[in-house]
Design a protein around this motif. Structure first.
Motif, PDB file in Angstrom:
ATOM      1  N   SER A  22      27.904  84.084  44.111  1.00  0.00           N
ATOM      2  CA  SER A  22      28.010  83.046  42.854  1.00  0.00           C
ATOM      3  C   SER A  22      27.290  82.137  43.625  1.00  0.00           C
ATOM      4  O   SER A  22      27.998  81.089  44.530  1.00  0.00           O
ATOM      5  CB  SER A  22      29.274  82.385  41.998  1.00  0.00           C
ATOM      6  N   THR A  23      25.953  81.669  43.339  1.00  0.00           N
ATOM      7  CA  THR A  23      25.312  80.439  43.927  1.00  0.00           C
ATOM      8  C   THR A  23      25.471  79.021  43.212  1.00  0.00           C
ATOM      9  O   THR A  23      25.449  78.105  43.779  1.00  0.00           O
ATOM     10  CB  THR A  23      23.759  80.339  42.903  1.00  0.00           C
ATOM     11  N   THR A  24      26.625  78.900  41.528  1.00  0.00           N
ATOM     12  CA  THR A  24      27.022  78.054  41.282  1.00  0.00           C
ATOM     13  C   THR A  24      28.226  78.029  42.077  1.00  0.00           C
ATOM     14  O   THR A  24      28.488  76.108  42.741  1.00  0.00           O
ATOM     15  CB  THR A  24      27.776  78.186  39.753  1.00  0.00           C
ATOM     16  N   HIS A  25      28.930  78.887  42.333  1.00  0.00           N
ATOM     17  CA  HIS A  25      30.416  78.926  43.889  1.00  0.00           C
ATOM     18  C   HIS A  25      30.252  77.947  45.215  1.00  0.00           C
ATOM     19  O   HIS A  25      30.261  76.957  45.343  1.00  0.00           O
ATOM     20  CB  HIS A  25      31.184  79.833  43.746  1.00  0.00           C
ATOM     21  N   SER A  26      28.405  78.355  45.157  1.00  0.00           N
ATOM     22  CA  SER A  26      27.894  77.750  46.193  1.00  0.00           C
ATOM     23  C   SER A  26      27.717  76.324  46.419  1.00  0.00           C
ATOM     24  O   SER A  26      27.639  75.505  47.811  1.00  0.00           O
ATOM     25  CB  SER A  26      26.464  78.872  46.830  1.00  0.00           C
ATOM     26  N   VAL A  27      26.808  75.956  45.358  1.00  0.00           N
ATOM     27  CA  VAL A  27      26.655  74.675  44.727  1.00  0.00           C
ATOM     28  C   VAL A  27      28.089  74.027  44.784  1.00  0.00           C
ATOM     29  O   VAL A  27      28.051  72.572  45.451  1.00  0.00           O
ATOM     30  CB  VAL A  27      25.669  74.558  43.894  1.00  0.00           C
ATOM     31  N   VAL A  28      28.912  74.165  44.240  1.00  0.00           N
ATOM     32  CA  VAL A  28      30.055  73.433  44.930  1.00  0.00           C
ATOM     33  C   VAL A  28      30.675  73.081  45.427  1.00  0.00           C
ATOM     34  O   VAL A  28      30.736  72.750  46.325  1.00  0.00           O
ATOM     35  CB  VAL A  28      31.256  74.739  43.438  1.00  0.00           C
ATOM     36  N   GLY A  29      30.957  74.231  46.918  1.00  0.00           N
ATOM     37  CA  GLY A  29      30.999  74.917  47.909  1.00  0.00           C
ATOM     38  C   GLY A  29      30.193  73.278  48.891  1.00  0.00           C
ATOM     39  O   GLY A  29      31.377  71.994  49.709  1.00  0.00           O
ATOM     40  N   GLY A  30      29.572  73.467  48.536  1.00  0.00           N
ATOM     41  CA  GLY A  30      28.064  71.781  49.374  1.00  0.00           C
ATOM     42  C   GLY A  30      28.189  70.528  48.845  1.00  0.00           C
ATOM     43  O   GLY A  30      28.711  69.727  49.278  1.00  0.00           O
ATOM     44  N   VAL A  31      28.642  70.791  47.133  1.00  0.00           N
ATOM     45  CA  VAL A  31      28.788  69.619  46.955  1.00  0.00           C
ATOM     46  C   VAL A  31      29.793  68.970  47.372  1.00  0.00           C
ATOM     47  O   VAL A  31      30.641  67.702  48.221  1.00  0.00           O
ATOM     48  CB  VAL A  31      28.847  69.061  46.036  1.00  0.00           C
ATOM     49  N   MET A  32      31.513  69.712  47.325  1.00  0.00           N
ATOM     50  CA  MET A  32      32.876  69.396  47.928  1.00  0.00           C
ATOM     51  C   MET A  32      32.829  68.567  49.214  1.00  0.00           C
ATOM     52  O   MET A  32      32.971  67.783  49.980  1.00  0.00           O
ATOM     53  CB  MET A  32      33.689  70.154  47.537  1.00  0.00           C
ATOM     54  N   GLY A  33      32.248  69.740  50.228  1.00  0.00           N
ATOM     55  CA  GLY A  33      32.482  69.414  51.530  1.00  0.00           C
ATOM     56  C   GLY A  33      31.471  68.265  51.760  1.00  0.00           C
ATOM     57  O   GLY A  33      32.051  67.583  52.524  1.00  0.00           O
ATOM     58  N   ALA A  34      30.089  68.060  51.679  1.00  0.00           N
ATOM     59  CA  ALA A  34      29.423  66.671  52.019  1.00  0.00           C
ATOM     60  C   ALA A  34      30.086  65.408  51.362  1.00  0.00           C
ATOM     61  O   ALA A  34      30.288  64.487  51.729  1.00  0.00           O
ATOM     62  CB  ALA A  34      28.630  67.228  51.338  1.00  0.00           C
ATOM     63  N   GLY A  35      30.904  65.470  49.703  1.00  0.00           N
ATOM     64  CA  GLY A  35      31.566  64.148  49.808  1.00  0.00           C
ATOM     65  C   GLY A  35      32.531  64.159  50.211  1.00  0.00           C
ATOM     66  O   GLY A  35      33.401  63.024  50.403  1.00  0.00           O
ATOM     67  N   ILE A  36      33.597  65.237  50.781  1.00  0.00           N
ATOM     68  CA  ILE A  36      34.679  64.777  51.641  1.00  0.00           C
ATOM     69  C   ILE A  36      33.938  64.251  52.921  1.00  0.00           C
ATOM     70  O   ILE A  36      34.298  63.062  53.815  1.00  0.00           O
ATOM     71  CB  ILE A  36      35.083  66.440  52.186  1.00  0.00           C
ATOM     72  N   ALA A  37      33.170  64.315  53.737  1.00  0.00           N
ATOM     73  CA  ALA A  37      32.864  64.425  54.918  1.00  0.00           C
ATOM     74  C   ALA A  37      32.250  62.764  54.540  1.00  0.00           C
ATOM     75  O   ALA A  37      31.780  61.836  56.113  1.00  0.00           O
ATOM     76  CB  ALA A  37      31.346  64.924  55.444  1.00  0.00           C
ATOM     77  N   ALA A  38      31.306  62.472  53.707  1.00  0.00           N
ATOM     78  CA  ALA A  38      30.630  60.901  53.647  1.00  0.00           C
ATOM     79  C   ALA A  38      31.904  60.274  53.303  1.00  0.00           C
ATOM     80  O   ALA A  38      31.849  59.009  53.280  1.00  0.00           O
ATOM     81  CB  ALA A  38      29.264  61.100  52.009  1.00  0.00           C
TER      82      ALA A  38
END
Length: 500
Positions: free
Chosen positions: A166-182
Motif C-alpha cells: 500500500s503506497t498510502t501506508h508507506s506515506v503514513v509510515g513515512g509521515v509518522m517516522g519523520a514526525g516522531i524524529a522531529a
C-alpha cells in the motif's frame, strides 16, 4: 564426406561465435531494462524543469523544486506497484493483453487524478500527526521531505522484490517516522494509527471472504450445472448487474468525491438504479452471446471478458482520484509551507503538482508495471475470467462496506486479499466439495469410462496458492509502516544535520 566436413569445421571458432551470440542477447536484454531507467531519469529531469517554470524565483523555490523531483519519483513508484492491483486480475485471466491493460490503466489513472483528484489534501496524511507540535516551519518541511523520500524508496524496494504494498501506508509510515524524529512521540495520533494498523488485517480478510462467496455462487449456480449455458443466460446478467451497481456506488463514494460529495445512502440508491438498468440491458445481450456456445467452462469465459475490461478501467479511475492526492500530500505540504512560511493541516494542491503525480503514475506503470501485474494476476494463483470477476467485484464491495463502517482500508490489500481468497477457496472446494464430486462422477458415468477421473487424495494435497508469494507479500504488508517510519526518521536526521 563426413571427414571433409570435419576438416573444415573450426570447433574453437564455433565456440567463440556462440559465446558472442550469447553476449549479444544478454546485451539486448540489459539495454531494454536500461531504456526504462533512462526514460524514468528523463521524466525526473522534466519534472525539475516543469516545477522551475512555476516556482522559480519564489520564496523556498529550491526546496520546492527538489521536492517536486522526489514527488515525481514517488509517482513513478506508485505506477509501478499500486496500479497492478487494478488490472492484474484481468490480465491474468487473459481478458485483455498486457499492452491493452497498460494503456487503459495509464489513461484512466491520469484521468482520475486530474479530473476527480480534487484541489485540497490533508498535508499530514489522514491526521496521524499534529502539525501544531512543530516548533518551526522549516522543521516541518524537512519532515515532509523525509516522508516523501522514505515512502518512495520503500515502494521502490517492494516493487523490486515483487511485493504489492500500500503506497498510502508507506506515506503514513513515512509521515509518522519523520514526525516522531522531529517532534517526539506525542505528535502522533495513536488511535488513528491503531485504526490504520487494524486495516492491515481487515482489508484483505473482507476482500478475500467476499471474493470467495461470489466464486462459490458462480460454481453452484453455473459451473456445476448440467446445462451451463442455460444457467449462464439466467445468472450472468444478474452477476454483471451486481458488478455495475457496486462500481456505480464505489465511484460515487470514492471516484468523484472531490467533485461532488455524495453520502453512502445516496450512493447505494445510485448503485441500485444502475444495477436494475444493467440487468435489463444485459439480459438480451447475454442471450445472444450465449447462442451456439458449447456446454463447457471455456465457453463461459467469453461472457465475463468485457465486464473485466470495464472494471479495470473504473478501478484505475477511482484509484487515480482517491489515492494520488494522499501520495502527493507531503509534496503539497512542502509547496505551501516553503512558499508561505506557515504550517496548515489542509492546503490547496497546485495543478502542476497533480500533473506531475498523474503523468508520473502513467510512466511508472508503462515502464515498470508489468512485473507486479504478472505477480497479482498470474503468479499468486491461476485466474480465469470468472475468478477475476470475483476479485474485481470484491474490491468495489469491500470499499463500500468499509465506508459504511467507517474503517480505513487499503485498495492494495483488498485486491490482493481477494486473489488469496479465490485461491484458498479453490483449494478447499476442489478437495472437499460434495457437489463437485457428484458432478465429476456423473460426467464419468456419462462418458462410460471405468478409470477414476479424479484422485481426491491428490487434490487435497495440491496447493493452488503459491506459499512463497503469500509469505513474501504478508511480510511486506506487516513491515511497511514500521520500515517506512524508521527509514523516514533516519532520512530526517540526515537532512536536518546537513541543513542545520
Amino acid at each position: 564426406m563426413s571427414q571433409s566436413h570435419r576438416s573444415y569445421s573450426k570447433l574453437t571458432l564455433d565456440k567463440d561465435l556462440e559465446k558472442i551470440a550469447k553476449v549479444e542477447l544478454a546485451t539486448q536484454f540489459m539495454s531494454r531494462r536500461l531504456v526504462g531507467l533512462g526514460v524514468a531519469v528523463a521524466f525526473l529531469a522534466l519534472a525539475l524543469v516543469f516545477a522551475s517554470f512555476f516556482v522559480g524565483g519564489l520564496p523556498g523555490s529550491v526546496i520546492i523544486i527538489a521536492a517536486a523531483v522526489v514527488g515525481a519519483y514517488m509517482a513513478l513508484n506508485i505506477g509501478a506497484n499500486d496500479v497492478a492491483n487494478n488490472v492484474g486480475p484481468a490480465v491474468g485471466s487473459n481478458a485483455m493483453s498486457m499492452g491493452v491493460a497498460l494503456i487503459i490503466a495509464a489513461v484512466f489513472e491520469s484521468s482520475g487524478a486530474l479530473i476527480a483528484g480534487g484541489d485540497v489534501v490533508g498535508t499530514i496524511s489522514k491526521g496521524i500527526i499534529d502539525p501544531n507540535n512543530f516548533a518551526d516551519s522549516s522543521i516541518f518541511v524537512w519532515a515532509m521531505m523525509a516522508a516523501l523520500i522514505s515512502s518512495a524508496l520503500w515502494v521502490n524496494l517492494a516493487t523490486w522484490i515483487g511485493a504489492p504494498v500500500s503506497t498510502t501506508h508507506s506515506v503514513v509510515g513515512g509521515v509518522m517516522g519523520a514526525g516522531i524524529a522531529a517532534a517526539g512521540l506525542a505528535t502522533v495520533n495513536w488511535p488513528t494509527m491503531a485504526s490504520i494498523a487494524a486495516s492491515w488485517v481487515i482489508s484483505p480478510l473482507i476482500g478475500g471472504v467476499i471474493a470467495a462467496i461470489f466464486l462459490a455462487l458462480i460454481k453452484t449456480l453455473i459451473i456445476y450445472q448440467d446445462d451451463k449455458i442455460a444457467a449462464a443466460r439466467r445468472w450472468v446478467p444478474v452477476l454483471i448487474a451486481i458488478m455495475a451497481g457496486a462500481f456505480a456506488t464505489y465511484l460515487a463514494l470514492k471516484g468523484i468525491k472531490k467533485v461532488i460529495k455524495i453520502d453512502i445512502q445516496t450512493a447505494l440508491i445510485i448503485g441500485a438504479v444502475v444495477a436494475v438498468i444493467a440487468w435489463a440491458v444485459l439480459r438480451p445481450v447475454i442471450a445472444i452471446q450465449a447462442k451456439g456456445l458449447a456446454n463447457r467452462n471455456q465457453s463461459l469465459r467469453k461472457l465475463f471478458a468485457i465486464p473485466l475490461v470495464c472494471s479495470a478501467a473504473l478501478l484505475s479511475f477511482a484509484h487515480g482520484a482517491n489515492d494520488v492526492a494522499n501520495a502527493v500530500g507531503p509534496l503539497a505540504a512542502i509547496v505551501h509551507t516553503a512558499g508561505v512560511g506557515e504550517i496548515a493541516s489542509k492546503v490547496a494542491i497546485p495543478l502542476w503538482v497533480m500533473v506531475i503525480g498523474a503523468f508520473g503514475i502513467s510512466f511508472g506503470l508503462l515502464l515498470f508495471g508489468p512485473k507486479l501485474i504478472r505477480m497479482v494476476g498470474q503468479q499468486i494463483t491461476k485466474l480465469n475470467p470468472m475468478r477475476a470477476y470475483c476479485v474485481a467485484l470484491s474490491a468495489a464491495i469491500t470499499v463500500i462496506v468499509a465506508s459504511w463502517l467507517g474503517l480505513p482500508v487499503s485498495s492494495t490489500h483488498i485486491a490482493v486479499g481477494a486473489v488469496f481468497g479465490v485461491g484458498f477457496f479453490r483449494e478447499w472446494y476442489t478437495g472437499n466439495s460434495k457437489r463437485r464430486r457428484r458432478y465429476v462422477n456423473k460426467q464419468k458415468s456419462l462418458s462410460g469410462t471405468s478409470q477414476p477421473v479424479v484422485n481426491y487424495s491428490e487434490l487435497r494435497r495440491r496447493k493452488l496458492v503459491r506459499r512463497s508469494h503469500f509469505m513474501t507479500i504478508i511480510a511486506a504488508w506487516v513491515v511497511t509502516v514500521p520500515a517506512a517510519a524508521l527509514l523516514s526518521a533516519s532520512v530526517f536526521l540526515i537532512l536536518s544535520s546537513i541543513m542545520g
